[in-house]
Design a protein around this motif. Sequence first.
Motif, PDB file in Angstrom:
ATOM      1  N   LEU A   1     -26.822  46.777  -6.743  1.00  0.00           N
ATOM      2  CA  LEU A   1     -25.668  47.492  -6.257  1.00  0.00           C
ATOM      3  C   LEU A   1     -24.212  46.935  -6.500  1.00  0.00           C
ATOM      4  O   LEU A   1     -24.087  45.878  -5.999  1.00  0.00           O
ATOM      5  N   ILE A   2     -23.359  47.873  -7.031  1.00  0.00           N
ATOM      6  CA  ILE A   2     -22.027  47.308  -7.175  1.00  0.00           C
ATOM      7  C   ILE A   2     -21.009  48.168  -6.302  1.00  0.00           C
ATOM      8  O   ILE A   2     -21.027  49.463  -6.530  1.00  0.00           O
ATOM      9  N   VAL A   3     -20.391  47.515  -5.555  1.00  0.00           N
ATOM     10  CA  VAL A   3     -19.373  48.397  -4.671  1.00  0.00           C
ATOM     11  C   VAL A   3     -18.071  47.609  -4.718  1.00  0.00           C
ATOM     12  O   VAL A   3     -17.812  46.287  -4.683  1.00  0.00           O
ATOM     13  N   GLY A   4     -16.793  48.350  -4.545  1.00  0.00           N
ATOM     14  CA  GLY A   4     -15.509  47.769  -4.550  1.00  0.00           C
ATOM     15  C   GLY A   4     -15.445  47.245  -3.060  1.00  0.00           C
ATOM     16  O   GLY A   4     -15.644  47.785  -2.171  1.00  0.00           O
ATOM     17  N   GLY A   5     -14.601  45.840  -2.955  1.00  0.00           N
ATOM     18  CA  GLY A   5     -14.444  45.330  -1.733  1.00  0.00           C
ATOM     19  C   GLY A   5     -13.576  46.235  -0.935  1.00  0.00           C
ATOM     20  O   GLY A   5     -13.526  45.929   0.550  1.00  0.00           O
ATOM     21  N   ARG A   6     -12.763  47.153  -1.355  1.00  0.00           N
ATOM     22  CA  ARG A   6     -11.666  47.952  -0.623  1.00  0.00           C
ATOM     23  C   ARG A   6     -12.692  49.413  -0.099  1.00  0.00           C
ATOM     24  O   ARG A   6     -11.986  50.107   0.636  1.00  0.00           O
ATOM     25  N   ASP A   7     -13.503  49.434  -0.705  1.00  0.00           N
ATOM     26  CA  ASP A   7     -14.422  50.721  -0.381  1.00  0.00           C
ATOM     27  C   ASP A   7     -15.461  50.568   0.872  1.00  0.00           C
ATOM     28  O   ASP A   7     -16.478  50.420   0.767  1.00  0.00           O
ATOM     29  N   THR A   8     -14.647  50.136   1.994  1.00  0.00           N
ATOM     30  CA  THR A   8     -15.529  49.588   2.963  1.00  0.00           C
ATOM     31  C   THR A   8     -16.660  50.590   3.645  1.00  0.00           C
ATOM     32  O   THR A   8     -17.672  50.103   4.051  1.00  0.00           O
ATOM     33  N   ARG A   9     -16.607  51.903   3.747  1.00  0.00           N
ATOM     34  CA  ARG A   9     -17.403  52.900   4.240  1.00  0.00           C
ATOM     35  C   ARG A   9     -18.598  52.944   3.257  1.00  0.00           C
ATOM     36  O   ARG A   9     -19.834  52.702   3.831  1.00  0.00           O
ATOM     37  N   VAL A  10     -18.407  52.896   2.079  1.00  0.00           N
ATOM     38  CA  VAL A  10     -19.417  52.973   0.995  1.00  0.00           C
ATOM     39  C   VAL A  10     -20.191  51.465   1.064  1.00  0.00           C
ATOM     40  O   VAL A  10     -21.426  51.363   0.834  1.00  0.00           O
ATOM     41  N   LEU A  11     -19.355  50.392   1.226  1.00  0.00           N
ATOM     42  CA  LEU A  11     -19.714  49.097   1.340  1.00  0.00           C
ATOM     43  C   LEU A  11     -21.051  48.958   2.375  1.00  0.00           C
ATOM     44  O   LEU A  11     -21.999  48.420   2.460  1.00  0.00           O
TER      45      LEU A  11
ATOM     46  N   ARG B   1     -29.817  43.277  -5.412  1.00  0.00           N
ATOM     47  CA  ARG B   1     -28.488  42.619  -5.365  1.00  0.00           C
ATOM     48  C   ARG B   1     -27.432  43.252  -5.173  1.00  0.00           C
ATOM     49  O   ARG B   1     -27.279  44.269  -5.830  1.00  0.00           O
ATOM     50  N   LEU B   2     -26.625  42.690  -4.187  1.00  0.00           N
ATOM     51  CA  LEU B   2     -25.265  43.607  -4.002  1.00  0.00           C
ATOM     52  C   LEU B   2     -24.319  42.789  -4.530  1.00  0.00           C
ATOM     53  O   LEU B   2     -24.070  41.610  -4.015  1.00  0.00           O
ATOM     54  N   ASP B   3     -23.289  43.270  -5.469  1.00  0.00           N
ATOM     55  CA  ASP B   3     -22.375  42.675  -5.788  1.00  0.00           C
ATOM     56  C   ASP B   3     -20.952  43.448  -5.340  1.00  0.00           C
ATOM     57  O   ASP B   3     -20.963  44.521  -5.637  1.00  0.00           O
ATOM     58  N   ILE B   4     -20.106  42.501  -4.701  1.00  0.00           N
ATOM     59  CA  ILE B   4     -18.833  43.071  -4.389  1.00  0.00           C
ATOM     60  C   ILE B   4     -17.773  42.618  -5.136  1.00  0.00           C
ATOM     61  O   ILE B   4     -17.317  41.566  -5.577  1.00  0.00           O
ATOM     62  N   ILE B   5     -17.065  43.800  -5.805  1.00  0.00           N
ATOM     63  CA  ILE B   5     -15.638  43.570  -6.511  1.00  0.00           C
ATOM     64  C   ILE B   5     -14.451  43.432  -5.840  1.00  0.00           C
ATOM     65  O   ILE B   5     -14.026  44.386  -5.374  1.00  0.00           O
ATOM     66  N   PRO B   6     -13.996  42.403  -5.572  1.00  0.00           N
ATOM     67  CA  PRO B   6     -12.699  42.048  -4.615  1.00  0.00           C
ATOM     68  C   PRO B   6     -11.483  43.245  -5.059  1.00  0.00           C
ATOM     69  O   PRO B   6     -11.244  43.026  -6.186  1.00  0.00           O
ATOM     70  N   GLY B   7     -11.014  43.650  -4.068  1.00  0.00           N
ATOM     71  CA  GLY B   7      -9.888  44.291  -4.392  1.00  0.00           C
ATOM     72  C   GLY B   7     -10.149  45.695  -4.983  1.00  0.00           C
ATOM     73  O   GLY B   7      -8.961  46.574  -5.160  1.00  0.00           O
TER      74      GLY B   7
END
Length: 428
Positions: free
Chosen positions: A366-376, A391-397
């Motif tokens: 699972l790849i999510v943007g760090g600023r996509d808070t609702r989806v995160l 695994r959940l990977d967060i891309i900062p910013g």
Amino acid sequence: MFTDRTDAGQRLAEALRHLAGVNPVVLGLPRGGVPVAFQVAQALGAPLDVIVVRKLGVPYHRELGFGAIGEGGVRVISDDIVRQSRVRQEDLAAVEHAEEAELVRQARKFREDRPRVPLDGRTVIVVDDGIATGATAAAACAVVRAMGAARVVLAVPVAPPDAVAWLRTEADEVVCLSTPRAFRAVGEWYQDFSQTPDDEVVALLAQAADGLVARQPARAAEVVVDAGGVALTGDLTMPKGAGAVVMFAHGSGSSRHSPRNRSVAAALNRAGLGTLLFDLLTPAEETDRANVFDIETLGSRLADATRWLRHLQTVPIGYFGASTGAAAALWAAASADADIGAVVSRGGRPDLAGPRLADVRAPTLLIVGGRDTRVLDLNQQAQRELRCENRLDIIPGATHLFEEPGALDEVAGLALDWFTKHLVAAAR
């Protein structure tokens, strides 16, 4: 210790493998940086070029640089140093004119008649054989950024710790294999640090250019996908010798023409993976907005399309889903006969797969943007429902569409690593 620049380049390439899927450009600083960069470019399957940079030194105090110039009229000037130097503008202009003439001469000699490799929007890896003060490397990073690079990575075999710390503020990423405290000169860390002649630089650049011309990119073939009796249009790309194929499920409001999905697919193709991008709905069905969120229908279509693809290809199959397409991918992967090797979700809504999440057996990223808070939040909740390797990977910013510079490159790199680990390894 490095045996020579070839050895240093091969070792440096291993440390840069995470960038293989982002379609980078490799630039070598002349002269010694080019043999190192050649090995990096070969290992990553990336185009190689030379980055010719000339530092502009204040007259009568040349070690103090007031800027740098690059090809194409790129100028990076420090207004503060210009003011503090109190040197007449005509004297500074004379320095720039002389350095520009030398820059043009060097570029023509090294590159011969080939054009510069375009850098606009690309991840650029600047390579040298080592760093002493870091001034030239910093100037190169500034020039490359001014040429339009979206992300600048500085890569060197050896450098002093303080120079690396400073250069981390000049580049988006610094990869350095060795940072010895007892550092006096770059050559001390090579068994063979003989001077690189101009002819060797010219030969390596020509060899790299010839190799890239010989490797023609795989072409997409338009296909009609049979999804349980429904004809859906798709684009199938199978590089020669592809060991796996990834099916793309687009999100709401998108299609197989999604530029973001196509960017990721191109990165996978360059790495030798096949891809199938297709529309999950017919044009008539897309007019009804409710169909876009009918995960059961979308997932069933994807499962049917997978069975169709298996009649064409006998390699492992993976799913890449974006937004609601990620839910469809997980819904299909949960089928008893799915036999899906891996799933990657980009900014997805895995929560919409509901209770079927617990039935997914394919390793899921699972790849999510760090600023996509609702989806995160929704991804974190869904991750707790998964029983497979995940695994959940967060891309900062990054926001939901990963439009920030370098964000989509990171998505492509993470997806490539995941599919390589779980699909290509399975094929072997």
